[in-house]
Design a protein around this motif. Structure first.
Motif, PDB file in Angstrom:
ATOM      1  N   ILE A 158       4.653   2.140   1.708  1.00  0.00           N
ATOM      2  CA  ILE A 158       5.879   2.415   0.938  1.00  0.00           C
ATOM      3  C   ILE A 158       6.508   3.732   1.390  1.00  0.00           C
ATOM      4  O   ILE A 158       7.720   3.837   1.552  1.00  0.00           O
ATOM      5  CB  ILE A 158       5.574   2.500  -0.578  1.00  0.00           C
ATOM      6  CG1 ILE A 158       4.962   1.182  -1.060  1.00  0.00           C
ATOM      7  CG2 ILE A 158       6.828   2.841  -1.375  1.00  0.00           C
ATOM      8  CD1 ILE A 158       4.512   1.211  -2.508  1.00  0.00           C
ATOM      9  N   GLU A 159       5.641   4.707   1.611  1.00  0.00           N
ATOM     10  CA  GLU A 159       6.118   6.043   1.945  1.00  0.00           C
ATOM     11  C   GLU A 159       7.127   6.029   3.099  1.00  0.00           C
ATOM     12  O   GLU A 159       8.153   6.697   3.059  1.00  0.00           O
ATOM     13  CB  GLU A 159       4.897   6.877   2.334  1.00  0.00           C
ATOM     14  CG  GLU A 159       5.116   8.365   2.261  1.00  0.00           C
ATOM     15  CD  GLU A 159       3.851   9.063   2.751  1.00  0.00           C
ATOM     16  OE1 GLU A 159       3.992   9.946   3.602  1.00  0.00           O
ATOM     17  OE2 GLU A 159       2.738   8.671   2.288  1.00  0.00           O
ATOM     18  N   PRO A 177       0.833  -1.213   0.000  1.00  0.00           N
ATOM     19  CA  PRO A 177       0.000   0.000   0.000  1.00  0.00           C
ATOM     20  C   PRO A 177       0.869   1.265   0.000  1.00  0.00           C
ATOM     21  O   PRO A 177       1.966   1.258   0.568  1.00  0.00           O
ATOM     22  CB  PRO A 177      -0.803  -0.093   1.300  1.00  0.00           C
ATOM     23  CG  PRO A 177      -0.310  -1.272   2.058  1.00  0.00           C
ATOM     24  CD  PRO A 177       0.686  -2.017   1.224  1.00  0.00           C
ATOM     25  N   ALA A 178       0.369   2.316  -0.627  1.00  0.00           N
ATOM     26  CA  ALA A 178       1.146   3.559  -0.762  1.00  0.00           C
ATOM     27  C   ALA A 178       1.592   4.088   0.599  1.00  0.00           C
ATOM     28  O   ALA A 178       2.731   4.514   0.772  1.00  0.00           O
ATOM     29  CB  ALA A 178       0.316   4.608  -1.494  1.00  0.00           C
ATOM     30  N   TYR A 179       0.701   4.038   1.587  1.00  0.00           N
ATOM     31  CA  TYR A 179       1.052   4.597   2.899  1.00  0.00           C
ATOM     32  C   TYR A 179       2.238   3.835   3.507  1.00  0.00           C
ATOM     33  O   TYR A 179       3.051   4.382   4.243  1.00  0.00           O
ATOM     34  CB  TYR A 179      -0.164   4.567   3.840  1.00  0.00           C
ATOM     35  CG  TYR A 179      -0.316   3.283   4.618  1.00  0.00           C
ATOM     36  CD1 TYR A 179       0.291   3.146   5.871  1.00  0.00           C
ATOM     37  CD2 TYR A 179      -1.011   2.188   4.096  1.00  0.00           C
ATOM     38  CE1 TYR A 179       0.191   1.957   6.574  1.00  0.00           C
ATOM     39  CE2 TYR A 179      -1.103   1.005   4.794  1.00  0.00           C
ATOM     40  CZ  TYR A 179      -0.505   0.887   6.033  1.00  0.00           C
ATOM     41  OH  TYR A 179      -0.582  -0.286   6.723  1.00  0.00           O
ATOM     42  N   LYS A 204      12.418   0.665  -0.123  1.00  0.00           N
ATOM     43  CA  LYS A 204      11.315   1.086  -0.988  1.00  0.00           C
ATOM     44  C   LYS A 204      11.451   0.614  -2.419  1.00  0.00           C
ATOM     45  O   LYS A 204      10.534   0.739  -3.214  1.00  0.00           O
ATOM     46  CB  LYS A 204      11.251   2.622  -1.059  1.00  0.00           C
ATOM     47  CG  LYS A 204      11.008   3.334   0.226  1.00  0.00           C
ATOM     48  CD  LYS A 204      11.163   4.840  -0.075  1.00  0.00           C
ATOM     49  CE  LYS A 204      11.312   5.676   1.176  1.00  0.00           C
ATOM     50  NZ  LYS A 204      10.086   5.845   1.925  1.00  0.00           N
ATOM     51  N   ASP A 205      12.651   0.182  -2.797  1.00  0.00           N
ATOM     52  CA  ASP A 205      12.822  -0.206  -4.196  1.00  0.00           C
ATOM     53  C   ASP A 205      13.709  -1.441  -4.304  1.00  0.00           C
ATOM     54  O   ASP A 205      14.155  -1.980  -3.291  1.00  0.00           O
ATOM     55  CB  ASP A 205      13.413   0.960  -5.012  1.00  0.00           C
ATOM     56  CG  ASP A 205      14.756   1.385  -4.461  1.00  0.00           C
ATOM     57  OD1 ASP A 205      15.546   0.492  -4.086  1.00  0.00           O
ATOM     58  OD2 ASP A 205      15.033   2.591  -4.376  1.00  0.00           O
ATOM     59  N   THR A 223       5.188  -7.311  -4.275  1.00  0.00           N
ATOM     60  CA  THR A 223       3.761  -7.592  -4.426  1.00  0.00           C
ATOM     61  C   THR A 223       3.499  -8.992  -3.874  1.00  0.00           C
ATOM     62  O   THR A 223       4.195  -9.947  -4.230  1.00  0.00           O
ATOM     63  CB  THR A 223       3.361  -7.515  -5.910  1.00  0.00           C
ATOM     64  OG1 THR A 223       3.466  -6.146  -6.304  1.00  0.00           O
ATOM     65  CG2 THR A 223       1.928  -7.989  -6.134  1.00  0.00           C
TER      66      THR A 223
END
Ligand code: PRX
Length: 651
Positions: free
Chosen positions: A25-26, A21-23, A31-32, A434
Motif C-alpha cells: 500500500i505504501e 500488505p502494508a508494504y 491507495k484508496d 482485499t
C-alpha cells in the motif's frame, strides 16, 4: 426449475481473505477508494480524465455518443495515433533509452529494444508496408511467432492506419485461410517458421497452403526466424530483412480518428464461424493504458511480464498496447514453459528480475502438477505482484500461486475480461482491494457490471445469474467485422440495454464477483443448476488432483449427472479408493447434489490453443456421440486418446 429466478446455484464457500500488505500500500499508485467514488459520480468525466494521459493530435468534442446504440462512439472527433503514443512521445523523455521490449527466444537467444530502437524498426517497417502497396484502411494479416517483429509489425500497421488481424501461430492453414478471407487482407506477414519445444512450426508452409485460396492477398512479407528451406514465390514473397535494410527511418504517423479501426481479432463463436471482433483507436488505448497502469501498479523501474501469446487479446492489450503506451518495459518469451526444462518461466523471472507476472490458470495448474521443486530452484524474490486471466482460477490454484510463486508476499490480481471487452473490467486494485481466492473481486472504476436473472433483474447479493455490463466502456468492441447484425444479436439482444457476456457469475454478500464460466458450461442436476467450475474447484482442492473438467452426462432420473475427468499430480495413482475419496471430497466441499456419478482419470484434458478446457468434447465422449468440431484444439490427439480409453473402460 423450482425457482425460475435461480439461474445458477452457488454452493462452494470460500472464506479466506487477503488484505493488501502494508508494504505494498505504501508505494501503490492507487491507495484508496476515491477513484471508485469519483467514477460513480460521473463515469464519463472519469474516462475523460484518463484520456488526458494519451497524446491527441486533436481533442475530442464529446466523451461518449450513445445516439446509435449499441454502436457506441467514444471520444468523438478526437484524432490520435496509437504508434505515436506507444513510441514517439517517449522519445522526448529519459525513456528514449529505456528498454521497451525485452525478448527471449526459445533456444535461449535474446534481444532488447529500447524505445529509440523501436522507433527505428517500426518506422522502417511502416515504410516497407507502404512500399508493398498497403494504404490506410487496408487489412494486414499477421501470422508470426512470438518474436519482436510481431509487435513491430502491429505498431507499423497502426502507424499507417492499416488495421491488423493477428492470427495465432498455432492455428492451421485452414483457420488462417478463413481469417484472411473474412477480412480480405491485402498483405500477410509471416515467418519461415517458429520454435516450439525445440521443433519448428512451419508457418510459411501453412501460409502457402492457405494462400492457395485467398485471392485478396497480393504480397507476403517473411521474417527469417528458423532458417530452414522454404518455398519462395517470386513477385509475391519478400524477405523482411532485405526490405527493412533498404527502408528509410522515420514515417509520419497518420492522424487517425478515435473511431477508426485499430485491429480485428478473431474469436471462436458457438456456430463455428470465427467472429472478427473489431477494436477502434481512441477508447481502446485509453482503456488498456489506464487499466494496465492501475491494476498492475506500474512504476517506471518495473520489469513486467505477461506470458500470453500476442495472438490473443491478452497479448494485444497487455504485452503491446497498454504497456508501451505507459512507457513500461515489457517482456516477451517465444516458447514453451517446459523447454528445455519445467523451470523456464522461473529462469526468465530470475534472469530479468521480473517484478510483475501476468499468466493464466491453465499454466498455474500445469506448474502445480509438475511440483514445487521447479520454482524452488530459482530466485523469485524480485516479484511483487501476480496476475491471472482467461478462466476462473480454482481457489487451490490461487493459493499455490500465492504461496510458491509469490512467497506469500505478492497480491494476486485475478482479472476478468474478454476479447470483446478489449480491456480488463473486473479486477482488484492491488493496493486497495482485499482479495478472496477465486474471485475477480469488483468492477474497475467506471465499469458497471451486474448479475441478473432471466428477466434482466439484478439478483440479490449472495446469488448467481448472468453476468452483464450495464453501460458502455471505452475499449469495448464496436462490431463484428462485416456482420453488424451478429454483433447486436450476440451481445445486445439477450437483455435490453445491457451487454451480455455469456458468463455465469455470482456476487457474494460483499458484492464480490465469482465468475462461474460460460453459461453453456452448466449442469442441471435434479433441477439444480450447478456451475462446472465449482465442482472442478472442489476436486482440485484435493491434494492428489492437478486438474479437473466436469460435465453433465444425460441421466434418466436426475436429468443430468456429474461426470468428472481428472488429471493427477505426479506421484499419484488413480485407484478405486481414490475415486471414492474424491467423491467424498466433493460432497464435503459442496454437498451431495454435486457428488460425481463417475470419475475418469486421464493424463491430459482437451484444451483450446489458448488453454481453455473444451468440455463440449468431453460431453460427446461421455454420451457416446461422434466428436464435434475439434479444429480449435491445441492437440487433437488428446481427445482421441481419451475417447478410446473411456470406451474401453465402459465396455
Ligand atoms: O469465461 C470468461 C473467461 O474467458 C472468457 C473470455 O475469453 P477470451 O475472449 O478468450 O479472453 C480471454 C482473455 C481476456 C470470459 O468470458 N475468463 C477470462 N478471464 C477470467 C475468466 N473467467 C473467470 N475469471 C477470469 N479472471
Amino acid at each position: 426449475m423450482a425457482n425460475e429466478d435461480k439461474v445458477l446455484e452457488a454452493l462452494l464457500k470460500e472464506d479466506r481473505t487477503f488484505p493488501p500488505p502494508a508494504y505494498f500500500i505504501e508505494k501503490a499508485l492507487v491507495k484508496d477508494t476515491s477513484l471508485y467514488e469519483e467514477a460513480k459520480k460521473d463515469r464519463e468525466a472519469f474516462w475523460a480524465k484518463q484520456a488526458e494521459n494519451i497524446d491527441w493530435f486533436q481533442k475530442w468534442d464529446k466523451v461518449l455518443d450513445t445516439s446509435n446504440a449499441p454502436f457506441f462512439k467514444w471520444f468523438v472527433n478526437g484524432k490520435l495515433n496509437v504508434s505515436y503514443n506507444c513510441i514517439d512521445r517517449h522519445l522526448n523523455t529519459w525513456r528514449r533509452t529505456k528498454a521497451a521490449i525485452i525478448w527471449e527466444g526459445e533456444p535461449g537467444d535474446d534481444r532488447v529494444l529500447t524505445y529509440q530502437d523501436l522507433y527505428r524498426e517500426v518506422t522502417r517497417c511502416a515504410n516497407v508496408l507502404k512500399e508493398l502497396g498497403v494504404r490506410r484502411g487496408d487489412r494486414v494479416t499477421i501470422y508470426l511467432p512470438m518474436i519482436p517483429e510481431l509487435p513491430i509489425a502491429m505498431l507499423a500497421c497502426a502507424r499507417i492506419g492499416a488495421p491488423h488481424s493477428v492470427v495465432f501461430g498455432g492455428f492451421s492453414a485452414e483457420s488462417l485461410r478463413d481469417r484472411i478471407n473474412d477480412c480480405q487482407a491485402k498483405l500477410v506477414i509471416t515467418a519461415d517458421g517458429g520454435w516450439r519445444r525445440g521443433g519448428i512450426v512451419p508457418l510459411k508452409k501453412n501460409c502457402d497452403d492457405a494462400l492457395a485460396e485467398c485471392p485478396s492477398v497480393e504480397k507476403v512479407l517473411m521474417v527469417k526466424r528458423t532458417g530452414q528451406d522454404v518455398n519462395f514465390v517470386q513477385g509475391r514473397d519478400y524477405w523482411w530483412h532485405e526490405m527493412m535494410a533498404r527502408a528509410p527511418i522515420g514515417c509520419e504517423p497518420e492522424h487517425m480518428d478515435a473511431e477508426d479501426m485499430l485491429y480485428i481479432l478473431y474469436t471462436s463463436g458457438t456456430t463455428g464461424k470465427p467472429k472478427g471482433v473489431v477494436h477502434t483507436t481512441g477508447g481502446y488505448l485509453v482503456g488498456v493504458s489506464t487499466t494496465h497502469r492501475m491494476i498492475f501498479d506500474i512504476k517506471d523501474d518495473d520489469i513486467y511480464w505477461c506470458t500470453a501469446d500476442i495472438g490473443w487479446v491478452t497479448g494485444h492489450s497487455y504485452i503491446v498496447y497498454g504497456p508501451l503506451a505507459n512507457g513500461c518495459t515489457t517482456v516477451m518469451y517465444e516458447g514453451s514453459p517446459d523447454w528445455p526444462e519445467r523451470d523456464r518461466f522461473w529462469a526468465i523471472v530470475e534472469k530479468y528480475r521480473v517484478n510483475i507476472l501476468y499468466t493464466a490458470p491453465t499454466a498455474i495448474r500445469a506448474f502445480m502438477k509438475w511440483g514445487t521443486e521447479w520454482p524452488g530452484r530459482r530466485d523469485l524474490s524480485s516479484l511483487r505482484l501476480l496476475g491471472t486471466v482467461g478462466e476462473p482460477i480454482n481457489p487451490e490454484a490461487w493459493m499455490w500461486y500465492y504461496k510458491y510463486i509469490g512467497n506469500e508476499r505478492c497480491p494476486i490480481v485475478d482479472t476478468w475480461w474478454q476479447t470483446e471487452t478489449g480491456m480488463i473490467l473486473i479486477s482488484p486494485l492491488p493496493g486497495v482491494t482485499t482479495l478472496k481466492p477465486g474471485s475477480a473481486t469488483i468492477p474497475f472504476p467506471g465499469v458497471e457490471a451486474a448479475v441478473v436473472d432471466n428477466t434482466g433483474k439484478d439478483v440479490p447479493l449472495g446469488s448467481g445469474g448472468y453476468l452483464v455490463l450495464k453501460s458502455p466502456w471505452p475499449a469495448m468492441l464496436r462490431t463484428i467485422y462485416g456482420d453488424p447484425d451478429r454483433y447486436v444479436a450476440q451481445y445486445w439482444s439477450r437483455f435490453e440495454n445491457m451487454y451480455f457476456t455469456g458468463d455465469g457469475a455470482r456476487w457474494d454478500e460483499d458484492g464480490y464477483f465469482w465468475i462461474m464460466g460460460r453459461v453453456d458450461d452448466v449442469i442441471n442436476v435434479s433441477g439444480h443448476r450447478l456451475g462446472t467450475m465449482e465442482i472442478e474447484s472442489a476436486l482440485v482442492d484435493h491434494p492428489a488432483v492437478a486438474e479437473a473438467a466436469v460435465i453433465g452426462k444425460a441421466h434418466e432420473v436426475k436429468g443430468q449427472a456429474v461426470s468428472a475427468f481428472v488429471t493427477l499430480k505426479e506421484g499419484f495413482q488413480g485407484t478405486p479408493q481414490l475415486i471414492e475419496e474424491l467423491k467424498a471430497h466433493v460432497v464435503k466441499k459442496i454437498g451431495a447434489l454435486a457428488r460425481p456419478e463417475d470419475i475418469f482419470f486421464t493424463a491430459e484434458l482437451p484444451k483450446t490453443r489458448s488453454g481453455k478446457i473444451m468440455r463440449r468434447l468431453l460431453r460427446d465422449i461421455a454420451e457416446g456421440r461422434v466428436l464435434g468440431d475439434t479444429t480449435t484444439l491445441a492437440d487433437p490427439s488428446v481427445v482421441a486418446q481419451i475417447k478410446q480409453q473411456y470406451e474401453s473402460q465402459e465396455s
